[in-house]
Design a protein around this motif. Structure first.
Motif, PDB file in Angstrom:
ATOM      1  N   ILE A   1       0.864  -1.190   0.000  1.00 13.96           N
ATOM      2  CA  ILE A   1       0.000   0.000   0.000  1.00 13.96           C
ATOM      3  C   ILE A   1       0.903   1.243   0.000  1.00 13.96           C
ATOM      4  CG2 ILE A   1      -1.794   1.276   1.224  1.00 13.96           C
ATOM      5  CD1 ILE A   1      -2.743  -1.377   2.388  1.00 13.96           C
ATOM      6  N   VAL A   2       0.889   1.961  -1.107  1.00 12.84           N
ATOM      7  CA  VAL A   2       1.773   3.113  -1.276  1.00 12.84           C
ATOM      8  C   VAL A   2       1.144   4.338  -0.606  1.00 12.84           C
ATOM      9  CG1 VAL A   2       2.910   4.607  -2.951  1.00 12.84           C
ATOM     10  CG2 VAL A   2       2.614   2.168  -3.450  1.00 12.84           C
ATOM     11  N   GLN A   3       1.837   4.896   0.350  1.00 18.53           N
ATOM     12  CA  GLN A   3       1.305   6.058   1.071  1.00 18.53           C
ATOM     13  C   GLN A   3       2.435   6.751   1.837  1.00 18.53           C
ATOM     14  OE1 GLN A   3       1.249   6.106   4.676  1.00 18.53           O
ATOM     15  NE2 GLN A   3       2.315   4.124   4.655  1.00 18.53           N
ATOM     16  N   GLN A   4       2.234   8.020   2.143  1.00 16.32           N
ATOM     17  CA  GLN A   4       3.159   8.752   3.016  1.00 16.32           C
ATOM     18  C   GLN A   4       2.428   9.766   3.889  1.00 16.32           C
ATOM     19  OE1 GLN A   4       5.993  10.622   0.429  1.00 16.32           O
ATOM     20  NE2 GLN A   4       4.481  11.893  -0.633  1.00 16.32           N
ATOM     21  N   SER A   5       1.090   9.694   3.888  1.00 17.09           N
ATOM     22  CA  SER A   5       0.297  10.630   4.686  1.00 17.09           C
ATOM     23  C   SER A   5       0.036  10.055   6.070  1.00 17.09           C
ATOM     24  CB  SER A   5      -1.028  10.950   3.992  1.00 17.09           C
ATOM     25  OG  SER A   5      -1.815   9.777   3.886  1.00 17.09           O
ATOM     26  N   GLN A   6      -0.163  10.936   7.039  1.00 18.46           N
ATOM     27  CA  GLN A   6      -0.417  10.519   8.413  1.00 18.46           C
ATOM     28  C   GLN A   6      -1.733   9.753   8.549  1.00 18.46           C
ATOM     29  OE1 GLN A   6       1.794  10.715  10.741  1.00 18.46           O
ATOM     30  NE2 GLN A   6       0.520   9.843  12.365  1.00 18.46           N
ATOM     31  N   PRO A   7      -2.829  10.205   7.905  1.00 15.23           N
ATOM     32  CA  PRO A   7      -4.084   9.450   8.037  1.00 15.23           C
ATOM     33  C   PRO A   7      -3.970   8.013   7.535  1.00 15.23           C
ATOM     34  CG  PRO A   7      -4.513  11.634   7.148  1.00 15.23           C
ATOM     35  CD  PRO A   7      -3.034  11.470   7.159  1.00 15.23           C
ATOM     36  N   MET A   8      -3.270   7.801   6.415  1.00 13.64           N
ATOM     37  CA  MET A   8      -3.129   6.447   5.887  1.00 13.64           C
ATOM     38  C   MET A   8      -2.234   5.596   6.777  1.00 13.64           C
ATOM     39  SD  MET A   8      -4.918   5.646   3.256  1.00 13.64           S
ATOM     40  CE  MET A   8      -4.073   4.353   2.352  1.00 13.64           C
ATOM     41  N   ALA A   9      -1.197   6.196   7.326  1.00 16.60           N
ATOM     42  CA  ALA A   9      -0.313   5.463   8.238  1.00 16.60           C
ATOM     43  C   ALA A   9      -1.090   4.995   9.465  1.00 16.60           C
ATOM     44  CB  ALA A   9       0.861   6.343   8.650  1.00 16.60           C
ATOM     45  N   GLN A  10      -1.970   5.840   9.987  1.00 13.83           N
ATOM     46  CA  GLN A  10      -2.787   5.470  11.141  1.00 13.83           C
ATOM     47  C   GLN A  10      -3.783   4.366  10.785  1.00 13.83           C
ATOM     48  OE1 GLN A  10      -4.463   9.249  12.271  1.00 13.83           O
ATOM     49  NE2 GLN A  10      -2.653   9.884  13.436  1.00 13.83           N
ATOM     50  N   LEU A  11      -4.366   4.458   9.579  1.00 18.81           N
ATOM     51  CA  LEU A  11      -5.325   3.442   9.147  1.00 18.81           C
ATOM     52  C   LEU A  11      -4.650   2.081   8.997  1.00 18.81           C
ATOM     53  CD1 LEU A  11      -8.165   2.707   8.128  1.00 18.81           C
ATOM     54  CD2 LEU A  11      -7.404   3.352   5.835  1.00 18.81           C
ATOM     55  N   ILE A  12      -3.460   2.063   8.405  1.00 18.53           N
ATOM     56  CA  ILE A  12      -2.733   0.806   8.222  1.00 18.53           C
ATOM     57  C   ILE A  12      -2.363   0.200   9.575  1.00 18.53           C
ATOM     58  CG2 ILE A  12      -0.556  -0.183   7.393  1.00 18.53           C
ATOM     59  CD1 ILE A  12      -0.778   1.722   4.999  1.00 18.53           C
ATOM     60  N   ALA A  13      -1.956   1.042  10.512  1.00 16.45           N
ATOM     61  CA  ALA A  13      -1.617   0.546  11.854  1.00 16.45           C
ATOM     62  C   ALA A  13      -2.837  -0.090  12.519  1.00 16.45           C
ATOM     63  CB  ALA A  13      -1.088   1.701  12.704  1.00 16.45           C
ATOM     64  N   ALA A  14      -4.001   0.538  12.360  1.00 12.61           N
ATOM     65  CA  ALA A  14      -5.232  -0.021  12.939  1.00 12.61           C
ATOM     66  C   ALA A  14      -5.597  -1.338  12.252  1.00 12.61           C
ATOM     67  CB  ALA A  14      -6.366   0.993  12.806  1.00 12.61           C
ATOM     68  N   ALA A  15      -5.456  -1.378  10.921  1.00 14.89           N
ATOM     69  CA  ALA A  15      -5.782  -2.598  10.174  1.00 14.89           C
ATOM     70  C   ALA A  15      -4.851  -3.741  10.559  1.00 14.89           C
ATOM     71  CB  ALA A  15      -5.713  -2.320   8.677  1.00 14.89           C
ATOM     72  N   ARG A  16      -3.576  -3.453  10.754  1.00 21.62           N
ATOM     73  CA  ARG A  16      -2.624  -4.484  11.194  1.00 21.62           C
ATOM     74  C   ARG A  16      -3.039  -5.062  12.542  1.00 21.62           C
ATOM     75  NH1 ARG A  16       2.362  -4.895   8.638  1.00 21.62           N
ATOM     76  NH2 ARG A  16       2.956  -3.167   7.258  1.00 21.62           N
ATOM     77  N   ALA A  17      -3.481  -4.163  13.433  1.00 17.62           N
ATOM     78  CA  ALA A  17      -3.838  -4.605  14.786  1.00 17.62           C
ATOM     79  C   ALA A  17      -5.049  -5.540  14.768  1.00 17.62           C
ATOM     80  CB  ALA A  17      -4.119  -3.387  15.662  1.00 17.62           C
ATOM     81  N   VAL A  18      -6.076  -5.205  13.983  1.00 15.03           N
ATOM     82  CA  VAL A  18      -7.294  -6.017  13.974  1.00 15.03           C
ATOM     83  C   VAL A  18      -7.135  -7.267  13.110  1.00 15.03           C
ATOM     84  CG1 VAL A  18      -8.729  -4.004  14.408  1.00 15.03           C
ATOM     85  CG2 VAL A  18      -8.347  -4.745  12.048  1.00 15.03           C
ATOM     86  N   ALA A  19      -6.117  -7.286  12.226  1.00  8.54           N
ATOM     87  CA  ALA A  19      -5.916  -8.443  11.342  1.00  8.54           C
ATOM     88  C   ALA A  19      -5.598  -9.701  12.136  1.00  8.54           C
ATOM     89  CB  ALA A  19      -4.789  -8.151  10.352  1.00  8.54           C
ATOM     90  N   ARG A  20      -5.020  -9.552  13.310  1.00 15.60           N
ATOM     91  CA  ARG A  20      -4.572 -10.716  14.096  1.00 15.60           C
ATOM     92  C   ARG A  20      -5.732 -11.552  14.618  1.00 15.60           C
ATOM     93  NH1 ARG A  20      -0.833  -6.717  16.150  1.00 15.60           N
ATOM     94  NH2 ARG A  20      -2.182  -6.412  17.966  1.00 15.60           N
ATOM     95  N   HIS A  21      -6.919 -10.960  14.681  1.00 12.57           N
ATOM     96  CA  HIS A  21      -8.071 -11.649  15.254  1.00 12.57           C
ATOM     97  C   HIS A  21      -9.058 -12.016  14.137  1.00 12.57           C
ATOM     98  CE1 HIS A  21      -6.229 -10.305  18.942  1.00 12.57           C
ATOM     99  NE2 HIS A  21      -6.308  -9.051  18.526  1.00 12.57           N
ATOM    100  N   SER A  22     -10.222 -12.530  14.515  1.00 11.85           N
ATOM    101  CA  SER A  22     -11.178 -13.009  13.511  1.00 11.85           C
ATOM    102  C   SER A  22     -12.476 -12.219  13.488  1.00 11.85           C
ATOM    103  CB  SER A  22     -11.497 -14.494  13.759  1.00 11.85           C
ATOM    104  OG  SER A  22     -10.356 -15.291  13.499  1.00 11.85           O
ATOM    105  N   SER A  23     -12.491 -11.062  14.126  1.00 15.74           N
ATOM    106  CA  SER A  23     -13.708 -10.254  14.155  1.00 15.74           C
ATOM    107  C   SER A  23     -14.059  -9.750  12.761  1.00 15.74           C
ATOM    108  CB  SER A  23     -13.524  -9.060  15.102  1.00 15.74           C
ATOM    109  OG  SER A  23     -13.261  -9.509  16.409  1.00 15.74           O
ATOM    110  N   THR A  24     -15.343  -9.556  12.534  1.00 16.05           N
ATOM    111  CA  THR A  24     -15.836  -9.067  11.240  1.00 16.05           C
ATOM    112  C   THR A  24     -15.436  -7.608  11.052  1.00 16.05           C
ATOM    113  OG1 THR A  24     -17.719 -10.560  11.408  1.00 16.05           O
ATOM    114  CG2 THR A  24     -17.886  -8.777   9.805  1.00 16.05           C
TER     115      THR A  24
END
Length: 534
Positions: free
Chosen positions: A209-232
């Protein structure tokens, strides 16, 4: 009596065969088989009393004129060819089955034996229907002469219903008469593994995912965190923002990454097709249903992830069925009564306003809460403009690789123009715009004039000033010679027109903008530039 095989090489000439047989009769050998090697020689398999008799035969053969060599062999040529064919068939990673004109199995490889749960020595020489049933594609090909490609086929073996995909072709002689048929066999699990392996090679991760903006960096960090589990997860965002890319990256970062990732666009299918795709169907559920029924995507994605794109376009009736799966973790095929337990993580995505749809009765509130466990919103390009320069060059590199063209680069002014656009189609629109340019230009640099000439991009800064253009009287000088004839009115008008267009282009260096200033089309300005050689 002992058996021997000799190869006789010779220069072909009339009567040579008669001479060879005279020598074999003289030495009292018992011929078992003979095979001719075209334009080369012959091979004879025979029996005799012992080595003394064999050596006498070989010595007599070597005395015959035009025989060039007599050598011992361990096998007949046809036996060697049979071993070679068997090796080739057994090296193929799918089942191969061949029958003769009477429907008798003449060849079958080890993989087919494994799929059909039979032994090689028990399969050769038997009627094909005894092994694979009377409605097998290979038998249909033998009877009709028709070819079949990847035809679904179910056969019952030892109390089990086995599902395959089979392709079959007829075998014909020189007179185009059918003398047999050959079929290849693949089981569904094998095909699924191949698809998953290919899909695995194409999957993208968060690193892609190509990005350098703060909002996208925060979104990717959140997505990484929730990826570990199986919630919808519910991905929100406008069309073209990359929702499927995020869904793939989440799956790859999860513990389910070795299991299937299956995407489906819910808006691309009718209600009945979508239902049968998601939940599968039982045999006889409707006209045209495959024998043995079919697994739905929930069953196929068991242990993995199912990505439901455009979830807002699902009909109210299917919303009820989806709610049942999310609540109970079970699916029931169309036309079936048995509930099948599935372990599937659901990632849904939509560009629609689900909250507004709930108010209007178009979307079930209870399903919304089941889907909206972890909401992730992907911002449109216009709200993360700092990503555009890096993203644009990344897309250019990808496009150039795909169409086999040397990489081009963006001029600084072109980057500024791209950043200034609103991009209602987001990344998808940006990629399409760049691909159009790369195909049309020969330059190694994308300059502003390329953007103005070949795309809908405008210089927003300049465009805003067009409405405020000075309305003060403009002075133009037209040179008219004092001696000689007066110039034609047509030439005077052309001179004035050229001067006006030249002045406007100096301030607004784009045929599109100049046309807006002067109230004419982009094409008119381009024609005048060419006509007056501006």
């Amino acid at each position: 009596m002992q058996q021997y095989i000799i190869q006789i090489d010779f220069v072909d000439c009339p009567g040579l065969g008669y001479e060879i047989f005279k020598v074999t009769d003289k030495n009292n050998i018992n011929k078992i088989a003979m095979e001719v090697i075209p334009k080369h020689g012959m091979v004879i398999q025979f029996q005799c009393a012992g080595e003394e008799q064999v050596h006498s035969l070989v010595a007599d053969l070597r005395k015959i004129e035009n025989i060039t060599a007599v050598e011992f062999r361990t096998q007949m040529p046809y036996q060697e060819k049979e071993i070679e064919l068997r090796t080739i068939l057994n090296s193929v990673s799918e089942g191969v089955l061949a029958i003769d004109k009477d429907g008798i199995i003449s060849h079958i490889n080890e993989f087919a034996c494994k799929l059909l749960h039979c032994r090689l020595d028990k399969a050769i020489g038997v009627k094909v229907e005894a092994l694979v049933g009377e409605d097998s594609p290979v038998l249909a090909t033998l009877q009709s002469g028709n070819e079949y490609r990847l035809k679904e086929w179910t056969v019952k073996r030892k109390g089990r219903a086995l599902q395959f995909l089979s392709s079959s072709v007829p075998v014909k002689n020189d007179q185009e008469q059918i003398i047999g048929a050959v079929s290849t066999i693949q089981d569904f699990q094998q095909i699924e593994k191949v698809i998953l392996r290919a899909d695995k090679l194409q999957r993208l991760t968060f690193a892609d995912i190509v990005q350098q903006s703060q909002p996208m960096a925060q979104l990717i960090a959140a997505a990484r965190a929730v990826a570990r589990h199986s919630s919808t997860i519910l991905l929100r965002g406008e069309s073209g923002t990359g929702k499927e890319l995020f869904a793939t990256a989440i799956h790859e970062a999860s513990a389910r990454c070795r299991k299937p990732f299956i995407p489906i666009n819910c808006a691309a299918l009718t209600e009945t097709l979508l239902e049968s795709e998601l939940f599968g169907y039982e045999e006889g559920a409707f006209t045209g249903a495959a024998k043995g029924g079919k697994k739905g995507l929930f069953e196929q994605a068991n242990g993995g992830t199912l990505f439901l794109d455009e979830i807002g376009d699902v009909s109210p009736r299917l919303q009820v069925r989806l709610l049942r799966v999310l609540q109970d973790g079970t699916v029931r095929r169309v036309g079936g009564t048995k509930a099948v337990a599935v372990d599937v993580r659901v990632i849904a995505a939509t560009h629609r306003n689900l909250e507004q749809m709930i108010q209007s009765g178009e979307f079930r509130e209870d399903l919304y809460y089941r889907l909206n466990v972890i909401p992730l919103t992907i911002l449109p390009l216009r709200e993360r403009k700092e990503d555009i320069p890096l993203l644009a060059q990344h897309l250019i590199r990808k496009i150039c690789n795909r169409i086999n063209k040397a990489e081009v680069y963006l001029a600084k002014e072109s980057v500024e123009l791209l950043v200034a656009q609103k991009w209602p189609g987001n990344v998808r629109q940006l990629e399409n715009t760049l691909e159009r340019l790369i195909n049309l230009i020969d330059s190694t640099e994308i300059r502003p004039e390329h953007l103005w000439a070949w795309t809908d991009i405008t210089d927003n800064v300049a465009a805003k000033t067009i409405g405020n253009i000075s309305r003060k009287p403009q002075t133009l000088q037209v040179e008219i010679p004092l001696t000689g004839e007066w110039p034609r009115l047509k030439d005077i008008v052309a001179s004035v027109e050229k001067e006006v267009i030249t002045r406007v282009l100096k301030k607004y260096p784009s045929s599109r903008l100049a046309g807006q200033v002067l109230g004419v089309s982009n094409t008119t300005i381009l024609n005048k530039i060419h006509e007056y050689k501006i």
